[in-house]
Structures are given as C-alpha cells and as structure tokens.
Enzyme design. Structure first.
Site, PDB file in Angstrom:
ATOM      1  N   GLU A   1       4.602   5.447   7.288  1.00 19.64           N
ATOM      2  CA  GLU A   1       5.649   4.152   7.265  1.00 19.64           C
ATOM      3  C   GLU A   1       6.709   4.216   7.774  1.00 19.64           C
ATOM      4  O   GLU A   1       7.013   3.483   8.563  1.00 19.64           O
ATOM      5  CB  GLU A   1       5.837   4.079   5.536  1.00 19.64           C
ATOM      6  CG  GLU A   1       6.777   2.378   5.760  1.00 19.64           C
ATOM      7  CD  GLU A   1       7.542   1.688   4.246  1.00 19.64           C
ATOM      8  OE1 GLU A   1       6.616   2.436   2.921  1.00 19.64           O
ATOM      9  OE2 GLU A   1       7.832   1.249   4.201  1.00 19.64           O
TER      10      GLU A   1
ATOM     11  N   GLU B   1      11.741  -4.839  -6.524  1.00 21.07           N
ATOM     12  CA  GLU B   1      11.407  -5.709  -5.327  1.00 21.07           C
ATOM     13  C   GLU B   1      10.130  -6.921  -5.783  1.00 21.07           C
ATOM     14  O   GLU B   1       8.760  -6.715  -4.897  1.00 21.07           O
ATOM     15  CB  GLU B   1      10.153  -4.971  -4.192  1.00 21.07           C
ATOM     16  CG  GLU B   1      10.811  -3.660  -3.585  1.00 21.07           C
ATOM     17  CD  GLU B   1      10.296  -2.862  -2.384  1.00 21.07           C
ATOM     18  OE1 GLU B   1       9.107  -2.582  -2.584  1.00 21.07           O
ATOM     19  OE2 GLU B   1      11.284  -2.166  -1.564  1.00 21.07           O
TER      20      GLU B   1
ATOM     21  N   ASP C   1      14.060   5.504   0.681  1.00 17.13           N
ATOM     22  CA  ASP C   1      12.722   4.529   0.075  1.00 17.13           C
ATOM     23  C   ASP C   1      12.126   5.792   1.835  1.00 17.13           C
ATOM     24  O   ASP C   1      11.692   5.051   2.696  1.00 17.13           O
ATOM     25  CB  ASP C   1      12.325   3.958   1.445  1.00 17.13           C
ATOM     26  CG  ASP C   1      11.568   3.012   0.908  1.00 17.13           C
ATOM     27  OD1 ASP C   1      11.177   3.467   0.434  1.00 17.13           O
ATOM     28  OD2 ASP C   1      10.926   1.844   1.706  1.00 17.13           O
TER      29      ASP C   1
HETATM   30  O1  GCW Z   1       8.772   1.848   0.557  1.00 16.90           O
HETATM   31  C1  GCW Z   1       8.819   0.683   0.742  1.00 16.90           C
HETATM   32  C2  GCW Z   1       7.877  -0.086   1.222  1.00 16.90           C
HETATM   33  C3  GCW Z   1       6.847  -0.599   0.458  1.00 16.90           C
HETATM   34  C4  GCW Z   1       6.409  -0.589  -1.170  1.00 16.90           C
HETATM   35  C5  GCW Z   1       7.572   0.474  -1.597  1.00 16.90           C
HETATM   36  C6  GCW Z   1       7.234   0.673  -2.810  1.00 16.90           C
HETATM   37  C7  GCW Z   1       4.132  -0.488  -2.858  1.00 16.90           C
HETATM   38  O2  GCW Z   1       8.613  -0.718   2.367  1.00 16.90           O
HETATM   39  O3  GCW Z   1       5.685  -1.577   0.586  1.00 16.90           O
HETATM   40  O4  GCW Z   1       5.489  -0.957  -2.014  1.00 16.90           O
HETATM   41  O5  GCW Z   1       8.423   0.838  -0.513  1.00 16.90           O
HETATM   42  O6  GCW Z   1       7.802   2.020  -2.498  1.00 16.90           O
HETATM   43  O7  GCW Z   1       6.985   0.692  -3.999  1.00 16.90           O
END
Ligand code: GCW
Length: 701
Positions: free
Chosen positions: A396, A294, A368
């Site tokens: 989240e 990311e 995720d």
């Molecule tokens: O779940 C996603 C999130 C990001 C997060 C990423 C990760 C810290 O939206 O905010 O970043 O995963 O786990 O690295």
C-alpha cells in the site's frame, strides 16, 4: 515465395512448440524444475524410492501427494506411494507420532537412515515436514544425514485478505479477488487449491477471506455456504478459515434494533450465528474485527468498550473453540491529538480485561504500515493481553506492485525491536510468540498481496514477500538474507552467482525505497491512493489525513516533535526505549524525524546538516534504482525470459517514479529550507509547479 513463407511459418511454430515453457510465475516457489546436476538427482532418487503412507487422513494424503509432485519434478520420475515398506529400506516414511517430546503441535522432525522419516505430533506437522524436505532438495542440500527438527513459534499464522463481495480488493495491486463468490459454492476454481498449497508450504495455517471493512453479507446463509466450500478445499492443507465481521450485523441482517454488546438478544444472535457457522464449518477459526475505526461501527457506539465488544463475540465462539481477533488500529478524528498515541490510549487501559479466546491484533507501527516505523508502543505495555502482530504484505505504501521492496527486513526490524517490557531482550517477537508472558494463544497476520494476476502478486519479486511472511511467522529467528536466498533458489534460479545477485537486490531494496520515499523518519507524504508524492497536501476532511500533519515542515526545520516539548508520544514507551530516542543528538537517523523537529542547519551524526543529509538520501535512493536495474541485467541468462522482461519493465517504471519522488520532496522542502541542492547533486530538471501538475494529472486519471 508463397511456399517459402509457409515453410517459414511452420518452422517457427514448430520451434516454438519445442521450446521450454515460459514461466509465467504461477507456480511460485513450488516450481520443482528438474535438478540439473545428474549425480545429485541420482543421489536423491536413491534415498527416495517410495513414499510410505499408512493412513487415510486427508492431511497426510496431501503430504504424500505433495512429496510425489515435488519429486516428480525435481527427479524426473514418479515415486510411488505405498501402504507399507514391505521390508524394504530406504523409502520416505510419513508418520504421525504423538510421543515426540521435542515437538509442539505443528512441529516436524526429519531423520534419515535407513529410511527418511518425516514425523509430526499431528498430521499438519507431517505436512510441514514434507514441504521442508522438498525445500531441502530445492535448495540443493545433502540428505544423507538429515536431523531436522522445527517447531512453529507462533500458533496462528494467517493471511488477512481485504477482499470484497464484488471481487475488488482494498489495497490490492495484483488483479481482483481470488475468491469468485458468484461461482461458489458450486464451482471450485482449481486455483483455491493452489493457494492452499502455497500457504501450507510456508506454514500458514489460517486465512481471513474477507475485508476488515466487512460486509454483513458474509454472515448470511447464502455466503456461509460459499465460505464453507472454500474451507473444504483448505482443510486438507491444514488451513482454517476465519471471517471478518461487521459489528452491527445483528441489526443489518438480524433484524434487531441494536448491536449493543451487553444486550441479551444481541448476545443470543451471535451465539446462534456461531452455531450455524460451526454446523457448516466444524473447524472454523473465528472472527476478525475492525470496530470503531475509520468509520466502522463498534461497541463504543453504545458507550461500551472494545473489551465489551470482543468478549461478547468470544463467548459466542468459545463453545466451539473459536477465537476473536480484535484489531487495535483505531484513531479518532482529533486534529490536535497525535495519531501516533491513539491506539495505545484506547487499548492500554483495557489490559487484562479480555476473555481468554481473544487476541488483540496490533499493526507493527503506531501509524499505518509506513515504509519505516518504530514498533508500536502497545507491544511493551499490555503484558496481560495476548497480542497478535499485523504486517502488511501488500504494498500500500511501498509503490504498489511496481516498486521492488523486499519486506523481510521490515518484518525483522519490528520483531527484533526491544520493548524492555521485562528488561533487556524483551523483543516484540518474544511478546507475540508468547514466550515472555506465557500466553497460550499467539498469532501473526499478514495483509495479503495476492490477486487474480497469473503470477499471484503482480510484481514477480513480490512473491518473496508472501514467502518471507510465512517463513518468519513460522520462525522469526530466520534471517532476511537466508529467506531471500532460499526463495530465489526455489523460484528464479539455482545458479550461484545469480542467486547472490538477486539476494543482494532484495536485501537492499527496502532501504533504497525508504531513501527516495521517506528518509530519516518521514511518513505519510501521500493522500488518496497512497501512491503519488504529495508532501504539500494540506487540505482534507481530517487534519490527520493531510501530509503536512505528519512532516511538519516549516521555516525552522522538519519533523514531528514527540518529546516532552511536543506530543510526548515517547512516554508510551518503556524508559529504556525513551532514552534511545528522546535525544535528537543520539536518536538513530532512521527514526529521527519520527520524534524530533530538527533545524535545517543542524549537524547530524553523519556529519552533514539535516538539509544535506535529506538531499543525499533522496538522490542516492533514486540513483540506486539504476543499480537495481544493472544487477537485474546481469541475471538475464539464468532467469526465465518472461519473468526477466516483467521485472525489467517494472524496474524502469520504478526508476522514473523514484526520480519523481525525489524531485517532489526536494523542491517542496527547499521552499522551507531555502538552501541550494548540495554538490555533487544536480538540481531537478523540473519546477515544483511542474511536479505538482504531474501529480495532479495522476490523481485525476
Ligand atoms: O492502511 C489503512 C488502509 C485502509 C485499511 C486500514 C485498516 C482496510 O488505507 O484501506 O482498511 O488501514 O487497516 O483497517
């Protein structure tokens, strides 16, 4: 008249002063309110006339003080801490005893008669035993004949905080960061200690205090002093501190031209940095790394592998016995690829290439932290690499701190999944606790849901998720139900009917949420903040950041084909697992749309068509929030009024939003399915256009 009013004001303020303190949730499960039943109180008190502590160890001192604090509350009297029993029997003896063969390093044993002896091989073991003893009393169990032995199954049991230098928390919904960097190291907020107490009480022994999207500032001398001050507070509670590191730190704060992990100067920079850290924090735990993920830089920027990057850091930490926790959460911006497969594709070829003090940390599922995901295929396919498991406690994708979702069932579902890596029974739990492949290094992490809100987690019942994570990290064989009951008794009420009601609410809450949010294996109907329903969202800088990428709704059906006719992600699992999931006729309904594109009119194993089954789940899910509200109303008399109102308010919001989710999905999918809402459900009061507008407003705000 004036005097009457004054009298009235005085009277009410006096009454208020005399009223029991309202419970603002700050004390978590360490409330230790006076035990109501006088005879039980007396029986406990008889068994614990004094606490024997014959050591200067800070951790043992913590154990004795925690016992004293707990007993003071529960029994209403101060139990003295003495250096010796002086020939008297019947006290609580705290003892570190390296000769106990049935214990591992942090395990404990509690025996009664004639004294209650709480022992461990290490001081930390005794501390965990002390908390276990208190838990025993808090949950109203007899202590006449105690014979408890318990060993943590996983070595590193940690929270990961996604906290930033400016006090914000990425994906935090309970206020701002607990760490006041601008006050540290001089001022120590008393809350740091309370945080450590809560963690130690559930066996958590590590914490990463900063975000995996890391700032290199944490590695500067200025910040290391602050981190060291926190470490000093946590140490007497058996908690080690870890830092997330920014991979190019040698460039950003070290003045080097490169951060190439094979460059000797870069290696030296990290080795020097490790020396500097360990001078300040001799028991520093190690580094957590998000790299080439990311947008975060990493070793691939220099054509090196994840293993090259991890091993370089591992060598810097090894002389100090530190570890590297390298995250496997990676996926490239390739819209044609299936994101499901990304982490496996990058990490599987590296199996066996990591240094001994590296652990690869894998999220529970391949995408995720969705409300329901199949387990990550990596768990079944990297037998030569110690794998750690990462759960997300903060909600989240679970309605933030407004929706009630008890997460133990999510954690258990993953832990109990069978990878078949060494035949039947090769559960994820056995992979990560090291028992299957004999890894000496084992780890589990939970992304924290704590923040500066007075009650720590925003939603009062979300405390149960922090609690459940810790209890399962210690012992993954505990049941979701036992943990829910225990937490409720320690935190909310000991009245049996109410304990039963709350336990039931907690246990059902996850499935209720899945039903109105992402039933049958749907995923990621969000963008942006990960809160509002947007299944129609189809534009973004990357295709895999749109909602339509995941659900693939079209006129023929719904779901992501991951069989051989589709992305073939299923091939990443062992054949036994593939067999369970690759046939749409037999694939369990909760995972169906994760793996199959299913025609709208297809009859499912439930006897309903896909469309009818979806509607049934969306509608019953939303209706069930009403059930949660009714259940909660029943416990009113047994729960603190402030907590009661807080939860009731949040449930009311959840009810509204569950209907919002239902309407958004049903109206959107109806455009493809072209079928009426099945009876007995009524069609939504609003149109798709109206739902879209309501979401738009939310996003603008
Ligand atoms: O779940 C996603 C999130 C990001 C997060 C990423 C990760 C810290 O939206 O905010 O970043 O995963 O786990 O690295």
């Amino acid at each position: 008249m004036k005097y009457t009013l004054l009298f009235f004001v005085l009277l009410t303020s006096l009454c208020h002063a005399g009223a029991p303190d309202r419970d603002d949730g700050y004390r978590l499960w360490l409330k230790y309110d006076l035990i109501n039943d006088a005879s039980r109180r007396a029986a406990y008190a008889r068994s614990a006339p004094f606490i024997v502590l014959n050591s200067n160890s800070p951790v043992l001192k913590t154990a004795a003080e925690e016992l004293q604090t707990g007993l003071r509350g529960l029994l209403g009297k101060t139990v003295p801490i003495v250096a010796s029993a002086g020939g008297k029997t019947g006290g609580i003896i705290l003892k570190t005893d390296t000769s106990l063969p049935q214990l591992n390093d942090e395990g404990y044993q509690i025996r009664s008669q004639p004294n209650i002896t709480i022992s461990g091989k290490t001081d930390a073991g005794v501390l965990y035993g002390a908390f276990a003893f208190l838990r025993h009393l808090q949950t109203g169990q007899p202590i006449g004949n105690l014979a408890l032995t318990s060993n943590p199954k996983i070595r590193v049991r940690m929270l990961n905080h996604w906290d930033n230098t400016d006090g914000s928390i990425e994906r935090g919904y309970a206020g701002s960061s607990l760490w006041k960097w601008y006050e540290l190291p001089e001022r120590i907020d008393p809350r740091y200690r309370d945080y450590a107490r809560a963690n130690a009480s559930i066996g958590i022994n590590g914490t990463v205090v900063n975000n995996v999207n890391a700032s290199s500032r944490f590695l500067t001398a200025e910040y290391l002093e602050k981190v060291a001050a926190l470490a000093n507070v946590f140490r007497p509670y058996g908690i080690k501190i870890y830092l997330s590191v920014y991979f190019p730190a040698p460039k950003t704060i070290g003045g080097l031209k490169t951060a190439d992990p094979l460059d000797p100067e870069v290696n030296k920079w990290w080795a020097d940095k490790a020396n500097e850290i360990y001078k300040l924090i001799p028991d520093f735990g190690g580094f957590l790394v998000k790299a080439n993920s990311e947008g975060q830089p990493g070793p691939q920027d220099y054509n090196r592998t994840h293993a090259d990057g991890a091993n370089m850091l591992a060598k810097a930490l090894a002389p100090h016995k530190g570890i590297v926790i390298w995250r496997a959460f990676v996926y490239k911006a390739d819209g044609k690829a299936d994101r499901f497969k990304a982490a496996y594709d990058e990490f599987k070829p590296l199996d066996g290439q990591f240094e001994k003090n590296v652990i690869v940390q894998v999220k529970n599922g391949p995408i995720d932290f969705q409300p329901r995901e199949p387990f990550s295929p990596i768990f079944g396919m990297m037998p030569q690499t110690p794998l750690g498991l990462e759960f997300q406690i903060t909600q989240e994708y679970l309605g933030f701190a407004t929706h009630l979702v008890y997460e133990a069932p999510i954690f258990k579902e993953c832990l109990d999944s069978d990878t078949y890596v060494k035949g039947k029974g090769s559960t994820v739990a056995k992979v990560i606790d090291g028992s299957l492949h004999n890894y000496p290094l084992t780890a589990i992490a939970g992304v924290a849901n704590t923040g500066s809100d007075r009650n720590w987690t925003g939603h009062p019942l979300a405390q149960a998720n922090w609690y459940a994570f810790g209890r399962l990290a210690w012992d993954h064989t505990l049941s979701s139900e036992a943990i829910a009951r225990e937490w409720t008794q320690m935190t909310l009420t000991t009245e049996p009917p109410s304990v039963k009601t709350v336990t039931e609410m907690l246990l059902k809450s996850r499935e209720i949420y899945v039903n109105y949010n992402t039933p049958l294996g749907l995923s990621r109907p969000w963008t942006g903040a990960h809160f509002a329903p947007e299944p129609w969202q189809n534009r973004s800088s990357r295709p895999d950041w749109t909602a339509v990428y995941y659900h693939r709704a079209d006129s023929t059906g719904l779901g992501f084909d991951r069989t051989t006719s589709g992305s073939n992600a299923l091939a990443q699992y062992r054949p036994e697992v593939q067999q369970q999931w690759n046939n749409p006729e037999t694939c369990p309904l909760p995972y169906l749309l994760w793996f199959h594109h299913v025609p709208w009119a297809k009859k499912l194993s439930s006897g309903r068509t896909l469309w009818d089954e979806l509607c049934t789940r969306f509608y019953t899910g939303a209706d069930s929030v009403g059930w949660l509200q009714k259940q909660w109303a029943q416990v009113k008399k047994d729960v603190d009024p402030e907590t009661f109102d807080n939860v009731a308010g949040r449930l009311a919001t959840q009810q509204k939003e569950a209907i919002w989710w239902r309407d958004a999905w049903v109206l959107y999918l109806q455009e493809f399915a072209r079928q009426p809402i099945p009876k007995p459900f009524k069609k939504p009061d609003r149109t798709l256009k109206e739902v879209k507008e309501s979401v738009q407003v939310y996003l603008v705000r």
